[in-house]
Scaffold this active site. Structure first.
Site, mmCIF file in Angstrom:
data_model
loop_
_atom_site.group_PDB
_atom_site.id
_atom_site.type_symbol
_atom_site.label_atom_id
_atom_site.label_comp_id
_atom_site.label_asym_id
_atom_site.label_seq_id
_atom_site.Cartn_x
_atom_site.Cartn_y
_atom_site.Cartn_z
ATOM 1 N N ASP A 121 -16.050 45.805 -34.524
ATOM 2 C CA ASP A 121 -16.548 45.488 -32.986
ATOM 3 C C ASP A 121 -15.942 44.101 -32.219
ATOM 4 O O ASP A 121 -15.852 43.016 -32.893
ATOM 5 C CB ASP A 121 -17.710 44.836 -33.265
ATOM 6 C CG ASP A 121 -18.569 44.582 -31.969
ATOM 7 O OD1 ASP A 121 -19.279 45.601 -31.654
ATOM 8 O OD2 ASP A 121 -18.776 43.315 -31.474
ATOM 9 N N GLU A 132 -14.060 41.137 -29.981
ATOM 10 C CA GLU A 132 -14.418 40.319 -29.419
ATOM 11 C C GLU A 132 -13.563 39.785 -28.338
ATOM 12 O O GLU A 132 -12.095 39.718 -28.596
ATOM 13 C CB GLU A 132 -15.105 38.477 -29.592
ATOM 14 C CG GLU A 132 -16.804 39.706 -30.537
ATOM 15 C CD GLU A 132 -17.656 40.120 -30.005
ATOM 16 O OE1 GLU A 132 -18.056 39.770 -28.480
ATOM 17 O OE2 GLU A 132 -18.635 41.028 -30.196
ATOM 18 N N ASP A 181 -14.922 49.275 -27.022
ATOM 19 C CA ASP A 181 -13.741 49.250 -28.513
ATOM 20 C C ASP A 181 -12.760 49.382 -28.807
ATOM 21 O O ASP A 181 -11.298 49.277 -28.133
ATOM 22 C CB ASP A 181 -14.537 48.744 -29.497
ATOM 23 C CG ASP A 181 -15.322 47.695 -29.950
ATOM 24 O OD1 ASP A 181 -15.473 46.793 -29.893
ATOM 25 O OD2 ASP A 181 -16.744 48.822 -29.440
ATOM 26 N N HIS A 218 -23.138 39.127 -30.716
ATOM 27 C CA HIS A 218 -22.060 38.964 -29.582
ATOM 28 C C HIS A 218 -20.756 38.189 -30.447
ATOM 29 O O HIS A 218 -19.776 37.724 -29.919
ATOM 30 C CB HIS A 218 -22.134 38.477 -28.130
ATOM 31 C CG HIS A 218 -22.857 39.396 -27.192
ATOM 32 N ND1 HIS A 218 -22.650 40.600 -27.703
ATOM 33 C CD2 HIS A 218 -24.456 38.914 -26.705
ATOM 34 C CE1 HIS A 218 -24.511 41.040 -26.553
ATOM 35 N NE2 HIS A 218 -24.917 39.665 -26.000
ATOM 36 N N ASP A 253 -22.182 40.857 -35.221
ATOM 37 C CA ASP A 253 -21.482 42.565 -34.802
ATOM 38 C C ASP A 253 -21.785 43.483 -35.460
ATOM 39 O O ASP A 253 -22.147 44.543 -35.955
ATOM 40 C CB ASP A 253 -21.400 42.721 -33.570
ATOM 41 C CG ASP A 253 -22.013 41.713 -31.910
ATOM 42 O OD1 ASP A 253 -23.469 41.653 -32.414
ATOM 43 O OD2 ASP A 253 -21.876 41.787 -31.541
#
Length: 436
Positions: A159, A161, A261, A318, A323
């Site tokens: 995941d 960011e 992603d 987040h 996550d």
């Protein structure tokens, strides 16, 4: 003339009787069925009395743990579902369907199973356990074992960011990965066994926006001295190799929450950094599709999936690391409840890594497409007959009930919608975006 005292006493007595009956009815409705309701013994007496209408309801479980309609009665004499155990399972499933939540939880506790989740989740969990136990007792376990949990040994839950700016058009904004987390889940152990994590220093937009920091919790000091993406990618692939995950003999696949992603962040970052798109990220499991397919729900965000399973988000929403941990827990719960997750999305790029803008970035992998993948990678092995092809184990399961679109259309946009209250309730509800 009627004695009013007698009337009063009679009325009180009548009310008292009525209340007693109501209390007894409430108690009886909450009581669990007799021990014989979920008889887990041989059940031989039940087989003889099962009629054809019950036979048609015999349990049939496909490779991904979904209950399909049973074959027609005339097919039972020649199919593997003709065994009496499937008729018994039909009866037990009907009884489980009639249980209330308290009864379901009681039976789950008796079997040391998890009692979290909504009613439909509890029903499916109990049915799966009873099915496995009955098949084991009847000697039919080996036939179903070749169908279940043999696609992959490991899920690699990722995941990312990335940089973001509320004032920029998300379709043209050049997102850069700033956090690279991965959780390694063993499907055999049903748990996270290792993880990789690194922050990444952005180059195009080295200064994080307030919006990005509020959303992800990543502060400027965490990325200032972090390695660049090519360095982190090299570290990550060395981490994979050290654990034998790059071997052709290891069955491992990426698992994500949505198409973003791989189809958005990783692809765009590889283009920005001038590095080839990694082979391990070309196909993946979008757990949102797997979840709604298994539980027959609409597509849900991570928070709603956890809520449906009776679980809560652990950590900071987040945050890539948190996550990925929570996504892994959803995958583990699906696995324990009988789901056999498979890749259902792939990135659509040329061999040289370039992308045709007139084509879709992400395509769905339907069940029909997956048959070809199974043949090429040997994802299912029939231990009972080594001479049979890996594809034979799925010949009878021809229905395509996946939630992906058979027309290969993109089911979701490849950029996050920060105005979506389901995806970003912590930002939208708190009006954070209006304050920055």
């Amino acid at each position: 003339m009627v004695d009013t005292n007698i009337q009063t006493c009679s009325g009180v007595h009548t009310l008292h009787v009525k209340f007693n009956r109501m209390e007894e009815a409430e108690k009886s409705s909450c009581q669990l069925p007799d021990v014989g309701v979920l008889n887990l013994g041989s059940g031989q007496g039940q087989h003889e009395n099962t009629n054809q209408s019950e036979t048609k309801l015999a349990l049939r479980v496909d490779e991904e743990g979904n209950e399909d309609s049973a074959p027609a009665t005339e097919e039972l004499s020649t199919s593997k579902y003709s065994h009496p155990v499937y008729r018994e399972l039909s009866i037990l499933n009907g009884k489980i369907n009639k249980m209330n939540v308290a009864q379901l939880k009681s039976h789950l506790r008796e079997r040391n199973l998890d009692t979290s989740g909504k009613k439909l989740v509890l029903q499916k969990r109990l049915k799966s356990h009873v099915c496995q136990q009955k098949l084991k007792e009847s000697g039919k376990e080996d036939e179903t074992a070749s169908h279940r949990n043999l696609y992959y040994d490991y899920y690699l839950v990722i995941d990312f960011e990335a940089t973001c700016d509320e004032h920029q058009n998300p379709t043209t904004y050049r997102h850069e990965i700033i956090e690279f987390p991965a959780q390694l889940v063993s499907t055999k152990k049903g748990q996270i066994i290792n993880h990789f994590h690194s922050y990444v220093r952005p180059l195009i937009n080295p200064r994080l926006t307030n919006f990005c920091t509020n959303l992800t919790g990543i502060t400027q000091d965490k990325v200032n001295f972090a390695p660049t993406f090519p360095e982190v990618l090299k570290q990550f692939e060395a981490w994979l190799e050290d654990r034998g995950l790059t071997s052709s003999e290891t069955k491992m696949t990426v698992l994500t929450d949505g198409p973003w992603d791989m189809g958005r962040f990783l692809y765009q970052q590889c283009s920005i950094s001038g590095v080839p798109y990694p082979s391990w990220g070309k196909q993946w499991i979008n757990i949102r599709k797997s979840f709604c397919n298994f539980h027959k729900t609409e597509k849900m965000c991570l928070k709603d999936m956890l809520n449906h399973l009776g679980m809560r988000f652990q950590g900071q929403p987040h945050s890539g690391l948190d996550d990925s941990k929570n996504i892994a827990q959803v995958a583990i719960r699906l696995l324990k409840d009988g789901a056999n997750l498979r890749v259902n999305e792939k990135i659509n790029i040329r061999k040289d890594g370039s992308y045709n803008p007139r084509e879709r970035v992400v395509n769905n992998i339907t069940r029909h497409n997956f048959e070809e993948i199974k043949r090429k990678k040997g994802l299912v092995a029939n231990n009972k007959n080594s001479n049979s092809s890996p594809d034979e184990s799925n010949l009878e399961n021809v229905s395509d009930s996946d939630c992906d679109d058979s027309k290969n259309e993109e089911s979701e946009p490849l950029w996050p919608d920060t105005q979506d209250v389901k995806e970003f309730p912590d930002l939208v509800n708190a009006n954070v975006m209006k304050e920055i």
